[in-house]
Design a protein around this motif. Structure first.
Motif, PDB file in Angstrom:
ATOM      1  N   THR A 188       0.850  -1.186   0.000  1.00  0.00           N
ATOM      2  CA  THR A 188       0.000   0.000   0.000  1.00  0.00           C
ATOM      3  C   THR A 188       0.883   1.232   0.000  1.00  0.00           C
ATOM      4  O   THR A 188       1.786   1.352   0.836  1.00  0.00           O
ATOM      5  CB  THR A 188      -0.917   0.027   1.234  1.00  0.00           C
ATOM      6  OG1 THR A 188      -1.790  -1.112   1.194  1.00  0.00           O
ATOM      7  CG2 THR A 188      -1.750   1.300   1.270  1.00  0.00           C
ATOM      8  N   ASP A 213      -2.787  -1.209  -2.990  1.00  0.00           N
ATOM      9  CA  ASP A 213      -3.770  -0.153  -2.767  1.00  0.00           C
ATOM     10  C   ASP A 213      -3.040   1.181  -2.739  1.00  0.00           C
ATOM     11  O   ASP A 213      -1.849   1.244  -2.399  1.00  0.00           O
ATOM     12  CB  ASP A 213      -4.517  -0.339  -1.443  1.00  0.00           C
ATOM     13  CG  ASP A 213      -5.262  -1.663  -1.370  1.00  0.00           C
ATOM     14  OD1 ASP A 213      -6.251  -1.818  -2.087  1.00  0.00           O
ATOM     15  OD2 ASP A 213      -4.825  -2.545  -0.597  1.00  0.00           O
ATOM     16  N   VAL A 215      -3.310   5.229  -1.332  1.00  0.00           N
ATOM     17  CA  VAL A 215      -3.962   6.213  -0.465  1.00  0.00           C
ATOM     18  C   VAL A 215      -3.358   7.577  -0.762  1.00  0.00           C
ATOM     19  O   VAL A 215      -2.133   7.742  -0.727  1.00  0.00           O
ATOM     20  CB  VAL A 215      -3.784   5.874   1.026  1.00  0.00           C
ATOM     21  CG1 VAL A 215      -4.447   6.938   1.899  1.00  0.00           C
ATOM     22  CG2 VAL A 215      -4.349   4.490   1.332  1.00  0.00           C
ATOM     23  N   ARG A 312      -7.623  -0.125  -6.005  1.00  0.00           N
ATOM     24  CA  ARG A 312      -8.420   0.712  -5.094  1.00  0.00           C
ATOM     25  C   ARG A 312      -7.654   1.965  -4.682  1.00  0.00           C
ATOM     26  O   ARG A 312      -6.446   1.912  -4.424  1.00  0.00           O
ATOM     27  CB  ARG A 312      -8.786  -0.064  -3.836  1.00  0.00           C
ATOM     28  CG  ARG A 312      -9.715  -1.236  -4.062  1.00  0.00           C
ATOM     29  CD  ARG A 312     -10.250  -1.736  -2.740  1.00  0.00           C
ATOM     30  NE  ARG A 312      -9.186  -1.902  -1.743  1.00  0.00           N
ATOM     31  CZ  ARG A 312      -9.381  -1.865  -0.421  1.00  0.00           C
ATOM     32  NH1 ARG A 312     -10.584  -1.637   0.061  1.00  0.00           N
ATOM     33  NH2 ARG A 312      -8.386  -2.054   0.410  1.00  0.00           N
ATOM     34  N   LEU A 314      -7.982   5.279  -1.946  1.00  0.00           N
ATOM     35  CA  LEU A 314      -8.623   6.074  -0.897  1.00  0.00           C
ATOM     36  C   LEU A 314      -8.060   7.486  -0.964  1.00  0.00           C
ATOM     37  O   LEU A 314      -6.842   7.674  -0.937  1.00  0.00           O
ATOM     38  CB  LEU A 314      -8.348   5.480   0.489  1.00  0.00           C
ATOM     39  CG  LEU A 314      -8.737   6.361   1.682  1.00  0.00           C
ATOM     40  CD1 LEU A 314     -10.254   6.547   1.755  1.00  0.00           C
ATOM     41  CD2 LEU A 314      -8.198   5.792   2.992  1.00  0.00           C
ATOM     42  N   ALA A 316      -8.084  10.557   1.319  1.00  0.00           N
ATOM     43  CA  ALA A 316      -8.398  11.067   2.665  1.00  0.00           C
ATOM     44  C   ALA A 316      -7.985  12.526   2.680  1.00  0.00           C
ATOM     45  O   ALA A 316      -6.787  12.839   2.657  1.00  0.00           O
ATOM     46  CB  ALA A 316      -7.662  10.265   3.728  1.00  0.00           C
ATOM     47  N   GLN A 333     -12.309  12.181  -7.744  1.00  0.00           N
ATOM     48  CA  GLN A 333     -13.192  11.032  -7.564  1.00  0.00           C
ATOM     49  C   GLN A 333     -14.131  10.869  -8.756  1.00  0.00           C
ATOM     50  O   GLN A 333     -14.396   9.746  -9.205  1.00  0.00           O
ATOM     51  CB  GLN A 333     -14.009  11.182  -6.279  1.00  0.00           C
ATOM     52  CG  GLN A 333     -14.892   9.969  -5.983  1.00  0.00           C
ATOM     53  CD  GLN A 333     -15.830  10.200  -4.821  1.00  0.00           C
ATOM     54  OE1 GLN A 333     -16.359  11.298  -4.649  1.00  0.00           O
ATOM     55  NE2 GLN A 333     -16.045   9.162  -4.023  1.00  0.00           N
ATOM     56  N   LYS A 341     -12.461   6.066  -3.428  1.00  0.00           N
ATOM     57  CA  LYS A 341     -13.301   6.322  -2.254  1.00  0.00           C
ATOM     58  C   LYS A 341     -12.822   7.615  -1.611  1.00  0.00           C
ATOM     59  O   LYS A 341     -11.623   7.787  -1.364  1.00  0.00           O
ATOM     60  CB  LYS A 341     -13.194   5.172  -1.252  1.00  0.00           C
ATOM     61  CG  LYS A 341     -13.883   5.425   0.079  1.00  0.00           C
ATOM     62  CD  LYS A 341     -13.686   4.248   1.020  1.00  0.00           C
ATOM     63  CE  LYS A 341     -14.208   4.557   2.426  1.00  0.00           C
ATOM     64  NZ  LYS A 341     -15.636   4.889   2.437  1.00  0.00           N
ATOM     65  N   ASN A 343     -12.808  10.211   1.566  1.00  0.00           N
ATOM     66  CA  ASN A 343     -13.051  10.352   3.003  1.00  0.00           C
ATOM     67  C   ASN A 343     -12.617  11.755   3.412  1.00  0.00           C
ATOM     68  O   ASN A 343     -11.434  12.092   3.358  1.00  0.00           O
ATOM     69  CB  ASN A 343     -12.252   9.288   3.775  1.00  0.00           C
ATOM     70  CG  ASN A 343     -12.584   9.262   5.252  1.00  0.00           C
ATOM     71  OD1 ASN A 343     -12.737  10.293   5.886  1.00  0.00           O
ATOM     72  ND2 ASN A 343     -12.673   8.059   5.811  1.00  0.00           N
ATOM     73  N   ALA A 363      -9.272   6.265   8.952  1.00  0.00           N
ATOM     74  CA  ALA A 363      -9.590   6.114   7.541  1.00  0.00           C
ATOM     75  C   ALA A 363      -8.794   4.970   6.921  1.00  0.00           C
ATOM     76  O   ALA A 363      -9.326   4.186   6.122  1.00  0.00           O
ATOM     77  CB  ALA A 363      -9.308   7.425   6.806  1.00  0.00           C
ATOM     78  N   LEU A 364      -7.519   4.844   7.287  1.00  0.00           N
ATOM     79  CA  LEU A 364      -6.682   3.770   6.750  1.00  0.00           C
ATOM     80  C   LEU A 364      -7.173   2.410   7.208  1.00  0.00           C
ATOM     81  O   LEU A 364      -7.262   1.460   6.414  1.00  0.00           O
ATOM     82  CB  LEU A 364      -5.228   3.974   7.190  1.00  0.00           C
ATOM     83  CG  LEU A 364      -4.451   5.099   6.514  1.00  0.00           C
ATOM     84  CD1 LEU A 364      -3.083   5.279   7.171  1.00  0.00           C
ATOM     85  CD2 LEU A 364      -4.277   4.829   5.029  1.00  0.00           C
ATOM     86  N   PHE A 367     -10.295   1.403   5.373  1.00  0.00           N
ATOM     87  CA  PHE A 367     -10.019   1.134   3.963  1.00  0.00           C
ATOM     88  C   PHE A 367      -9.270  -0.170   3.762  1.00  0.00           C
ATOM     89  O   PHE A 367      -9.584  -0.948   2.863  1.00  0.00           O
ATOM     90  CB  PHE A 367      -9.224   2.302   3.376  1.00  0.00           C
ATOM     91  CG  PHE A 367      -8.834   2.147   1.931  1.00  0.00           C
ATOM     92  CD1 PHE A 367      -9.802   2.127   0.929  1.00  0.00           C
ATOM     93  CD2 PHE A 367      -7.506   2.016   1.560  1.00  0.00           C
ATOM     94  CE1 PHE A 367      -9.461   1.979  -0.397  1.00  0.00           C
ATOM     95  CE2 PHE A 367      -7.142   1.870   0.226  1.00  0.00           C
ATOM     96  CZ  PHE A 367      -8.118   1.845  -0.758  1.00  0.00           C
TER      97      PHE A 367
END
Length: 368
Positions: A188, A213, A215, A312, A314, A316, A333, A341, A343, A363-364, A367
């Motif tokens: 990640t 993933d 982030v 995926r 995220l 944040a 997004q 996603k 957040n 949040a992590l 996710f």
């Protein structure tokens, strides 16, 4: 190095005085009052100015003073002695290729729920992730956070001598540090910030098979992402040379993009590399002048759009970011709604991992 001349013509530095802030304020910082950390333009955006830090910044306003006698405490040597061992939590030095990286590590691969690599932006360092890393390790993750070459406690080669400070050069050295850390399985990637932070995202686009993933914390992710005035100033002859040697530049930049003022012990760490030598400033100057910010942001927006990226993501986002608005994250997004996603982190600014690490951790965890 930033300095002022005293009446006795000696060059002096004085540490910032935080005593005027109530001790009961939250640990992550104190809400801003009447005094702003940066100028606001007519359209409400934030403007960074290297010339205002003496008078308009609650945190660093006391960093430079005019003492009456040269024997007073607060010169550069005394300040360095006071703070030289700060800010190295969870860190060690790792040799990769020609350079020595400072890398923070928490958790263990033996009982790991997965590996996370945290990438910081300019003009900061991996120190910003210390709390998030510790808490994610407690949750079972193996975490790494390197200081980019030229930043924090990593090597700072002179521009033109072994390192070019270009996007491609950073990608090449990032591959080497991942190899040195034996990170061969997909991990990640967590990225935040401008310039070298953006280089982390462009590396991900070119190496999607190595990412499980992604982030993204507050970063320029659309083709219309604004460029903070700090980086614009760095590109001007003479003004750039002056700006890059302002030792309180990093803390100023952090505070100008946040709803909070850094505590003294945190500001010390962000200030330390720029106070210790001119190397970090000239590294930042070289990287900023060689980067095409608009082109990088456009490639990021295109590279993570629908049909081009299927891992995926995220996002944040600290909603109180003074550099990048919420609309940046929402537009990103919309370009890949089935993958991204969003957040929103209330109360956090440009560096949510520093402003409100507990919410970033939440949040992590949700996710991952």
């Amino acid at each position: 190095m930033a300095f002022t001349l005293t009446p006795t013509t000696s060059i002096r530095w004085m540490p910032g005085d935080r005593s005027r802030f109530p001790a009961s304020f939250p640990a992550r910082g104190r809400k801003r009052g009447v005094v702003a950390a940066a100028d606001e333009t007519k359209d409400g955006t934030t403007s960074f100015s290297p010339f205002n830090f003496v008078t308009d910044n609650p945190s660093s306003r006391g960093a430079i003073q005019l003492p009456e006698s040269p024997a007073e405490d607060g010169n550069v040597g005394q300040m360095l002695y006071r703070i030289e061992d700060k800010g190295k939590e969870y860190g060690s030095y790792v040799k990769a290729g020609k350079f020595r990286w400072f890398v923070r590590e928490t958790g263990s691969s033996e009982r790991s729920r997965g590996t996370i690599v945290f990438v910081h932006g300019a003009p900061t360092q991996s120190y910003s992730y210390r709390v998030v890393m510790a808490q994610m390790a407690d949750a079972g993750f193996h975490c790494f956070a390197p200081d980019w070459i030229g930043f924090g406690f990593s090597d700072k080669p002179q521009p033109g001598y072994g390192f070019s400070y270009t996007e491609d050069a950073y990608h090449e050295e990032f591959d080497k540090i991942l190899e040195a850390l034996n990170l061969t399985s997909p991990f990640t990637l967590v990225v935040q910030g401008f310039l070298v932070g953006s280089f982390g995202l462009t590396w991900a686009i070119k190496n999607s098979s190595r990412i499980s993933d992604l982030v993204i914390l507050n970063s320029p992710v659309t083709s219309s992402s604004p460029i903070p005035s700090l980086f614009q100033q760095l590109r001007f002859p003479l003004l750039g040379e002056f700006t890059c040697q302002n030792a309180v530049m990093a803390e100023r930049f952090i505070e100008a993009g946040s709803a909070y003022v850094l505590k003294l012990e945190k500001a010390d760490v962000y200030r330390l590399p720029y106070l210790s030598s001119g190397g970090p400033g000239f590294a930042l100057l070289e990287a900023a002048r060689k980067a095409n910010f608009k082109d990088v942001a456009s490639r990021i927006a295109d590279g993570f759009s629908s049909g081009r990226w299927d891992k995926r993501i995220l996002v944040a986002w600290g909603i109180s970011d003074k550099y990048l608005s919420r609309s940046e994250a929402e537009e990103f997004q919309r370009n890949n709604p089935s993958i991204v996603k969003l957040n929103i982190i209330e109360g956090a600014g440009h560096m949510p991992q520093e402003d409100w690490p507990e919410k970033v951790v939440g949040a992590l965890k949700a996710f991952l």
